[in-house]
Design a protein around this motif. Sequence first.
Motif: not given
Length: 389
Positions: A161-169, A193-204
């Motif tokens: 919601a704050a503007g992140a385009t990718v979220v790293n997990i 609910k807004n997960v479609d607005k960003a890409i989720l990323s794997c960092h393992c």
Amino acid sequence: MSDKKIYIFDTTLRDGEQVPGCKLNTTEKVELAQQLEALGVDIIEAGFPISSPGDFHSVEEIAKIVKDVTVCGLTRAVQKDIEVAAEALRHAKRPRIHTGIGTSDFHIKSKFNSTREEILQRAVQAVKWARNLVDDVEFFAEDAGRTDNEYLARVVEAVIAAGATVVNIPDTTGYCLPDQYGEKIAYLVNNVKNVDKAILSCHCHNDLGLATANSIAGIRGGARQIECTINGLGERAGNTSLEEVVMVIKQHKQLGFYTNIKAEKLNPISRLVSDTMRMPVQPNKAIVGANAFSHSSGIHQDGFLKDASTYEIINPDEVGADGSKIVLTARSGRSALAFRFQKLGYSFTRNDIDVLYERFLKVADTKKEVMEADLNELAKAYNAAAVTA
């Protein structure tokens, strides 16, 4: 844009460089960045600009030279870090700021002496600072692998919601099992609910040897970016290995995923990174190790010589390797010995090989590997005896 495209985020120049003894200068970083671009990675994490003047300069130079991929700079959730990263990336055609903060209770309480609410606020603020400076902002929830899923979902929703385009997990400590990590990603996909607005990323990370398995579980759960390094370099036991996840995706076509990586460049860049970072690749390393396409057991050699696919699921040419090798040891069989003699130009009958094999075993029992010079000696002695007879 295909939902099955997996973005490859290479952090060899940042997380990989954190290996003791692997420090790179600017010239070396720029050379490797150019090769990573040629390899086909989507994002290059060029460094941590505020960490040192040298790293700032390296990120700046890479940003000037690399044009076809996103160039990323890492920061803490600190305004000064973010401003310095933006300055280092000012020449980039596609700049990305990668900012974040620890979200597990281990980090919140022990590292920050804080609360979940305060960390959530700091996360949102960091993304807003970064988004004011660049359009592409990635947020990392450090130690997400050990973060409570419900709280993690709140953080992810807030930073998007704050503007992140990718979220790293990140599975920062390499703790998760593949099913746990895959379910964590799936939980976020189904509960943010807004997960479609960003890409989720794997960092393992690879502390338990599960980095590749966890990354694949992550994309099956809904992530569309994998953060990885050449040769699996990285903190402690290393990061996800780029060559491994790329070839898992390529081999298992039933998954439906693809990357833009040019697989034939994997072995050449592996050797370049190994030489430049002065970090040898273990011989049994998947895809790029010296023994990845070597066969020394008689049973394996016999099957391989009849049909390579009996023991190789990847053609060495496909990943730029030098080719398959038949290595002669005391465990090798007659078919391998005959093959190696033929490669050296000798034409021996089956009966000849039976006799030579007994002599070969005597040599093999005294050596780790029977080399070409040994084979030539055996052949010459056998031929000389045949002439005198």
